[in-house]
Design a protein around this motif. Structure first.
Motif, short mmCIF file in Angstrom:
data_model
loop_
_atom_site.label_atom_id
_atom_site.label_comp_id
_atom_site.label_asym_id
_atom_site.label_seq_id
_atom_site.Cartn_x
_atom_site.Cartn_y
_atom_site.Cartn_z
N TRP A 373 0.80 -1.23 0.00
CA TRP A 373 0.00 0.00 0.00
C TRP A 373 0.83 1.28 0.00
O TRP A 373 0.72 2.10 0.94
CB TRP A 373 -0.99 0.01 1.18
N GLU A 379 -5.02 5.07 -1.81
CA GLU A 379 -4.93 3.97 -2.77
C GLU A 379 -5.95 2.88 -2.43
O GLU A 379 -6.64 2.36 -3.31
CB GLU A 379 -3.52 3.38 -2.77
N ARG A 383 -8.88 1.74 -4.94
CA ARG A 383 -8.96 0.36 -5.40
C ARG A 383 -10.31 -0.26 -5.06
O ARG A 383 -10.86 -1.04 -5.83
CB ARG A 383 -7.85 -0.47 -4.77
N ARG A 386 -12.96 1.06 -7.42
CA ARG A 386 -12.85 0.43 -8.73
C ARG A 386 -13.33 -1.03 -8.66
O ARG A 386 -14.05 -1.49 -9.52
CB ARG A 386 -11.40 0.48 -9.18
N LEU A 401 -9.65 -6.37 -7.66
CA LEU A 401 -8.76 -5.37 -7.03
C LEU A 401 -7.52 -5.12 -7.87
O LEU A 401 -6.64 -4.37 -7.46
CB LEU A 401 -8.33 -5.87 -5.65
N GLU A 402 -7.46 -5.78 -9.02
CA GLU A 402 -6.25 -5.75 -9.84
C GLU A 402 -5.04 -6.18 -9.02
O GLU A 402 -3.98 -5.58 -9.04
CB GLU A 402 -6.04 -4.37 -10.47
#
Ligand SMILES: Nc1ncnc2c1ncn2[C@@H]1O[C@H](COP(=O)(O)OP(=O)(O)OP(=O)(O)O)[C@@H](O)[C@H]1O
Ligand SMILES: [Mg+2]
Length: 465
Positions: A373, A379, A383, A386, A401-402
């Motif tokens: 992180w 971030e 995340r 997204r 979460l990629e």
């Protein structure tokens, strides 16, 4: 005779308020219940013990209490003891003392021990009804005020989340420094909540009703920064058509937040130092000194001590600003907070996007906990936002979460530092490619600030185009 229920009330209007009647005279109890049951949920007790039991079980907000209770119905001590019990249980309770006429002394003694009012026998029911309705009204007002105060307190902390020990220390420190007027230097990596903390300090201080003014020293071109900070007089430079107040002046009476103070050019460091020492400023092109009362908070994600050694940050300013240092820990040092924060953001964005997502797969939990992180809470929040949009199942997966499995394979055999840097470099390059080299957009996507992105690009030798 009922006061209007206020809009803040959490009580459904159909539920009656609870009234406890404590009296050893059975006829009187029955008569009162009969007269009051239409307006209140009436509870009856005949002695001290049953009164206390009922009180604890049902929590009435108003009590009428006959002082002469068994075993000494002619005395008053048992009644006073009952009053003491009730006040000890809940000091907000409105207790109305019922006592014989001519016992004014007892009545006054009861009031001094916390009773709300007193009433002489024989009871005039319509008078008692008025007293009761006032008592209930007051009690409700007090409860609402408590709710409001609680909300204010929550808001003051700006929704800063964190239950780990380190964050508890941060909260304690914020509370402590908020009451002083001293400058505070807020340090911490990108996205750890420095601005949030600055707002919390302002909100918890006596200046809360006054302006909170932010200036990001890293975001404003150097040649405009001085006039942005201190204002300018008309005609002081090309383009200065009118006189303008600077941010310092705008913070009059309130708080000035100097964000990314590490980016402040040396010349302006001197001017800020002077302001801190003398509480006066001069506008660009102005001759007069202007007195400004603003509390200064500053934040940095840079190592200011290193900058000092390189001669890029003035030592005197550093010591002036750093009377109190508030350090915000990075996510990876915040124990169980990571997953807690992830859950909060998940439910927030799931609700916002009307998606029914119940949690994370165990792989996702592992990925969240194992990741470094670098962009911290920002971030994490990005995340999660997204991931919620991407998610197709009921649970968030590492792919949403990629944070797929591939990196773990790719980085096997590397040291932790090396792997982290390789991953950071890869993610930065991808983000830049996706955003056509637009730094601000890429930084937002990565959940880091623009200067941080800039620094990282320099570190990894990524070309700036
Ligand atoms: N403890 C926290 N609880 C909830 N949200 C948080 C917390 N810390 C940060 N955030 C959120 O993360 C984002 C970044 O916070 P903030 O802007 O205060 O960080 P910062 O330290 O100033 O970052 P930078 O150094 O990049 O300027 C904001 O959206 C903020 O609401
Ligand atoms: Mg910030």
């Amino acid at each position: 005779m009922h006061p209007n229920p206020s809009p803040l009330s959490t009580r459904p209007s159909s539920a009656k308020q609870k009234l406890l009647i404590v009296d050893d005279d059975e006829d009187l109890r029955t008569q009162m219940k009969w007269a009051l049951a239409q307006d209140y949920d009436v509870l009856l007790a005949e002695d001290r013990q049953s009164a206390l039991d009922l009180f604890k079980a049902r929590q009435p907000s108003v009590v009428t209490l006959d002082l002469g209770l068994p075993p000494q119905p002619a005395g008053v001590e048992e009644g006073f003891a009952a009053l003491g019990d009730i006040m000890a249980e809940n000091g907000q309770t409105k207790v109305i003392i019922i006592t014989g006429r001519g016992e004014k002394e007892n009545a006054l003694r009861a009031v001094s021990q916390g009773a709300y009012d007193f009433f002489y026998k024989p009871i005039q029911l319509d008078e008692l009804k008025v007293v009761l309705s006032r008592a209930f009204y007051l009690s409700q007002l007090e409860r609402e005020q408590k709710v409001l105060r609680g909300r204010l307190k929550d808001d003051a902390f700006q929704g800063i989340l964190g239950s780990c020990e380190k964050m508890q220390e941060v909260f304690a420190r914020i509370r402590k420094v908020a009451t002083t007027d001293a400058p505070v230097l807020i340090t911490g990596e990108s996205g750890t909540g420095k601005e949030l903390a600055a707002r919390a300090i302002h909100q918890l201080s006596a200046r809360r009703g006054e302006p909170f003014v932010v200036i990001n020293c890293g975001a404003i071109p150097e040649n405009l920064l001085e006039s942005e900070l201190f204002g300018h007089e008309k005609g002081s430079f090309t383009g200065a058509h009118i006189q303008r107040k600077g941010r310092v002046e705008m913070a009059q009476g309130g708080t000035l937040f100097l964000d990314e103070i590490g980016e402040l050019p040396l010349l302006l460091q001197v001017k800020i130092l002077r302001y801190l020492q003398e509480q006066v400023i001069e506008r660009v092109g102005g001759r007069e000194e202007i007195v400004v009362d603003a509390r200064v908070l500053a934040a940095t994600n840079r190592d200011l001590e290193a900058a000092m050694k390189e001669g890029k940050f003035r030592e005197d300013l550093y010591f002036r600003l750093g009377v109190f240092v508030l350090n915000l820990p990075p996510i990876r040092e915040r124990e169980t907070d990571v997953i807690e924060l992830a859950r909060v953001f998940l439910s927030r964005y799931a609700e916002e996007n009307r998606k029914k997502i119940s949690g994370f797969t165990s792989d996702a939990v592992e990925a969240i906990q194992g990741y470094g992180w670098p962009g911290n809470v920002r971030e994490l929040e990005n995340r999660m936002r997204r991931a919620v949009i991407m998610a197709e199942g009921k649970k968030i997966t590492p792919e949403d979460l990629e944070m797929g499995a591939t990196p773990r394979v790719r980085y096997v055999g590397m040291g932790l530092k090396e792997a982290r840097e390789a991953l950071e470099k890869e993610l930065i390059s991808k983000a830049l490619a996706r955003n056509n080299g637009h730094l601000t957009k890429a930084a937002t996507e990565l959940g880091i600030s623009r200067p941080t992105l800039y620094d990282l690009m320099e570190k990894f030798g990524i070309p700036k185009e």
